[in-house]
Design a protein around this motif. Structure first.
Motif, mmCIF file in Angstrom:
data_model
loop_
_atom_site.group_PDB
_atom_site.id
_atom_site.type_symbol
_atom_site.label_atom_id
_atom_site.label_comp_id
_atom_site.label_asym_id
_atom_site.label_seq_id
_atom_site.Cartn_x
_atom_site.Cartn_y
_atom_site.Cartn_z
ATOM 1 N N ALA A 143 0.831 -1.197 0.000
ATOM 2 C CA ALA A 143 0.000 0.000 0.000
ATOM 3 C C ALA A 143 0.865 1.247 0.000
ATOM 4 O O ALA A 143 1.868 1.321 0.710
ATOM 5 C CB ALA A 143 -0.912 -0.008 1.230
ATOM 6 N N CYS A 144 0.439 2.251 -0.804
ATOM 7 C CA CYS A 144 1.258 3.448 -1.003
ATOM 8 C C CYS A 144 1.109 4.458 0.128
ATOM 9 O O CYS A 144 1.977 5.298 0.339
ATOM 10 C CB CYS A 144 0.909 4.107 -2.329
ATOM 11 S SG CYS A 144 -0.655 5.001 -2.334
ATOM 12 N N GLY A 145 -0.027 4.405 0.827
ATOM 13 C CA GLY A 145 -0.238 5.353 1.915
ATOM 14 C C GLY A 145 -0.702 6.729 1.471
ATOM 15 O O GLY A 145 -0.979 7.584 2.303
ATOM 16 N N LYS A 146 -0.807 6.936 0.158
ATOM 17 C CA LYS A 146 -1.149 8.275 -0.339
ATOM 18 C C LYS A 146 -2.456 8.331 -1.121
ATOM 19 O O LYS A 146 -3.093 9.374 -1.170
ATOM 20 C CB LYS A 146 -0.040 8.751 -1.284
ATOM 21 C CG LYS A 146 1.244 9.149 -0.606
ATOM 22 C CD LYS A 146 2.255 9.607 -1.634
ATOM 23 C CE LYS A 146 3.511 10.150 -0.959
ATOM 24 N NZ LYS A 146 4.603 10.288 -1.924
ATOM 25 N N CYS A 147 -2.822 7.236 -1.763
ATOM 26 C CA CYS A 147 -3.962 7.291 -2.682
ATOM 27 C C CYS A 147 -5.271 7.438 -1.897
ATOM 28 O O CYS A 147 -5.299 7.338 -0.669
ATOM 29 C CB CYS A 147 -3.997 6.041 -3.563
ATOM 30 S SG CYS A 147 -4.486 4.541 -2.695
ATOM 31 N N CYS A 182 -5.922 4.351 0.363
ATOM 32 C CA CYS A 182 -5.041 4.271 1.532
ATOM 33 C C CYS A 182 -5.435 5.336 2.562
ATOM 34 O O CYS A 182 -5.404 5.094 3.766
ATOM 35 C CB CYS A 182 -3.584 4.458 1.133
ATOM 36 S SG CYS A 182 -2.876 3.003 0.346
ATOM 37 N N CYS A 230 -5.286 -0.478 -2.192
ATOM 38 C CA CYS A 230 -4.416 0.577 -2.716
ATOM 39 C C CYS A 230 -4.487 0.640 -4.240
ATOM 40 O O CYS A 230 -4.534 -0.386 -4.921
ATOM 41 C CB CYS A 230 -2.975 0.330 -2.276
ATOM 42 S SG CYS A 230 -1.824 1.540 -2.959
ATOM 43 N N HIS A 231 -4.487 1.861 -4.761
ATOM 44 C CA HIS A 231 -4.609 2.053 -6.214
ATOM 45 C C HIS A 231 -3.246 2.218 -6.889
ATOM 46 O O HIS A 231 -3.173 2.398 -8.092
ATOM 47 C CB HIS A 231 -5.473 3.296 -6.474
ATOM 48 C CG HIS A 231 -6.155 3.277 -7.817
ATOM 49 N ND1 HIS A 231 -7.081 2.315 -8.166
ATOM 50 C CD2 HIS A 231 -6.052 4.087 -8.902
ATOM 51 C CE1 HIS A 231 -7.507 2.544 -9.400
ATOM 52 N NE2 HIS A 231 -6.897 3.613 -9.872
ATOM 53 N N GLU A 232 -2.180 2.185 -6.097
ATOM 54 C CA GLU A 232 -0.847 2.443 -6.662
ATOM 55 C C GLU A 232 0.070 1.233 -6.520
ATOM 56 O O GLU A 232 1.287 1.379 -6.416
ATOM 57 C CB GLU A 232 -0.203 3.662 -5.976
ATOM 58 C CG GLU A 232 -0.930 4.980 -6.235
ATOM 59 C CD GLU A 232 -0.659 5.587 -7.620
ATOM 60 O OE1 GLU A 232 -0.090 4.885 -8.483
ATOM 61 O OE2 GLU A 232 -1.026 6.761 -7.825
HETATM 62 ZN ZN LIG Z 1 -2.510 3.532 -1.860
#
Ligand SMILES: [Zn+2]
Ligand SMILES: [Zn+2]
Lengths: 176, 385
Positions: free
Chosen positions: B90-94, B97, B105-107
């Motif tokens: 998981a990117c933590g930004k999208c 997330c 997660c989309h990234e």
């Molecule tokens: Zn994400």
């Protein structure tokens, strides 16, 4: 590289036009009434699509098949095992269809089966004979399920004997 | 390095000369694996049921390890840190997330939008190699990996990467109210944790259904619940209705997923012919034995292809269905507390500790339910703890 096949555009200000002329619009829209879990943490931006500061883009140096439902590559992706051979061709075909289509998933299942055969061929071509006994973990079967193991061995031997007998019989018939 | 190598359904081997993974993105870390598990959902891959599982893949989404290298944009982790790595990438930004939906997660997944990236879980889950190896590439190293507290047993830590949070989230998604009757279908590691967690939300009665006596005995002890073998039942739904004064359970949890046995037609269509996204027998039972207006919580893994589900009954009974891959990162702080306070003792479910080199035997034991296997941990020879 982007698979941009005439995507419908995201409306730039879908909600900002305002619906205040509709009597009662939004009076019950308190987020605290929303039973969805986890509670949606909406901001005004998110309905407009990609608004987050995207992570750095990983370089694409191998072939990555991408869902038709995406309009870009994710920032990060796995690069192991790019599509190759016949299974790869089938996978490329599958990725012409969206995730909601059987034409996506069924060819992928087929490609997986083809990939197994390709794996055996590639093993043999490198002089590696697939070790079915160990790859299937039959040592454990022998240890913990000896009865079943012996039954399977016996059944296998019986089938092999029957086939051999049949072949010999046929050969003799032919020779007569 | 050593790495598990999938060769096809029911066939895996361990390679000695697999390439050590490299940093491919500034937010990557390379982690030397100290423990990895074989998960019930690895069996779906092992049996060839998950589309785009390519020969040569290394499985393993439950692992802990030591950071040996970090990319230029990694700031929170440093070399030498011992970390538990959530199974979700998981990117933590999208947008997802930010909603703490780390499983969505989309990234992190090019191949599909329905699920985020998962370590060692087919190309449908992003095409990443997993932790059943000596080293693993961990993307977004500042987001998922969590430093293992000094006091924590590594065997507990590895189970916090999936099993405990998934079981816990299954109970959480059930929206259990104090006194509720909760039925859990499946007494595998996740079902065991779901049953245990149901009490934490105030359940008044917890019932587990499975067909293997050794697992039922185990869950009865571990989760102090009622446990019944459905193979001795004419009809599990009828049994559960009768056990709940004909009303049904308040909450039903599907901790089985696509390889459910118990219904021949469903089993053949779902797992033999693969005409649907797996056998949905457990989900059928969950929907049909929950109370009207009740909640069905699904954490069992199903394939992406359509599956036969009694949706008419969902509508008529007014059932709420909640389902997801666990948001491991969201749940970790709370679960670490629960382990610290002895509320949950994850490592008690480990029945097998097997050297990584013997992964093929490990898979066979778990898949064939031999030697009373509940949970297997693989230990690489280079592990120092
Ligand atoms: Zn994400
Ligand atoms: Zn798992």
């Amino acid at each position: 590289m982007e698979n941009n096949n005439n995507l419908p555009a995201v409306p730039s200000n879908a909600l900002s036009e305002g619906y205040s002329h509709i009597k009662g619009w939004g009076i019950d829209a308190d987020l605290k009434n929303d039973p969805t879990y986890p509670i949606k943490r909406r901001t005004d931006e998110e309905r407009f699509g990609y608004t987050w500061e995207r992570p750095a883009q990983q370089a694409r140096d191998v072939e990555i098949l991408t869902s038709t439902e995406r309009n870009n590559l994710p920032a990060v992706f796995g690069t192991t095992l790019p599509p190759s051979g016949l299974s790869g061709a089938i996978r490329r075909f599958a990725f012409k269809y969206s995730e909601s289509d059987y034409a996506h998933w069924l060819p992928l299942m087929l490609a997986d089966r083809v990939g197994v055969a390709e794996g055996i061929i590639s093993d043999l071509s490198r002089g590696h004979i697939p070790d079915y006994f160990n790859e299937r973990g039959w040592g454990a079967e022998m240890e913990y399920n000896r009865k079943n193991f012996l039954l399977k061995v016996a059944a296998g031997a019986a089938v092999a004997t029957a086939i051999t007998a049949l072949l010999i019989y046929r050969k003799r018939q032919k020779n007569q | 390095m050593l790495a598990m190598n999938y060769r096809g359904p029911y066939r895996v081997r361990v390679d000695r000369d697999a390439p050590i993974p490299e940093i491919e993105h500034p937010e990557d870390a390379i982690v030397r694996v100290l423990r990895s598990c074989i998960c019930g959902s690895d069996l779906h891959l092992y049996h060839g049921l998950v589309p785009d599982t390519r020969v040569g893949s290394t499985f393993g989404h439950e692992f802990i390890g030591e950071v040996v290298e970090t990319g230029s944009s990694v700031h929170k982790l440093k070399v030498g840190d011992r970390v538990m790595v959530p199974f979700n990438i998981a990117c933590g930004k999208c947008a997802f997330c930010r909603q703490e939906l780390y499983g969505n997660c989309h990234e992190s997944n090019a191949q599909a939008t329905a699920v985020g990236g998962i370590f060692g879980y087919s190309h449908t889950a992003g095409g990443y190699n997993g932790g059943q190896a000596e080293f693993v590439r961990v993307p977004y190293a500042d987001v998922g990996p969590t430093v293992i507290p000094e006091w924590m047993d590594p065997d507990d830590a590895v189970l916090l990467t999936d099993v405990v949070p998934t079981g816990y989230q299954a109970a959480e998604m059930g929206g259990i109210l104090p006194g509720d009757t909760v039925v859990v279908f499946g007494a595998g590691p996740i079902g065991i944790m779901a049953a245990k967690s149901a009490w934490l939300f105030g359940a008044g009665r917890v019932i587990v259904i499975d067909n293997l006596d050794y697992r039922l005995e185990f869950v009865q002890k571990f989760a102090q619940c009622e446990a019944y073998n459905f193979s001795f039942m004419e009809d599990p739904v009828e049994f559960l209705k009768k056990a709940t004064d004909s009303l049904g359970a308040d909450v039903c949890i599907d901790a089985v997923g696509c390889e459910a046995t118990g219904n021949t037609l469903n089993y053949i269509m779902g797992t033999k012919l693969m005409l649907q996204g797996g056998s949905t027998t457990a989900l059928h039972w969950a929907i049909n034995s929950v109370k009207k207006g009740g909640i069905v919580s699904i954490v069992g893994v199903y394939g992406p292809i359509d599956a036969l589900v009694p949706i008419g009954n969902v509508v008529n009974k007014g059932i709420t269905i909640r389902a997801n891959q666990a948001s491991v990162k969201r749940l970790l702080p709370r679960l670490i507390e629960h382990v610290k306070n002895g509320v949950i003792n994850p490592k008690e479910i480990i029945t097998h500790r097997i050297p990584l080199e013997e992964a093929a035997e490990g898979y066979h034991i778990f898949s064939s339910k031999l030697d009373s296997c509940i949970k297997t941990v693989l230990i690489p020879p280079s592990a120092t703890i």
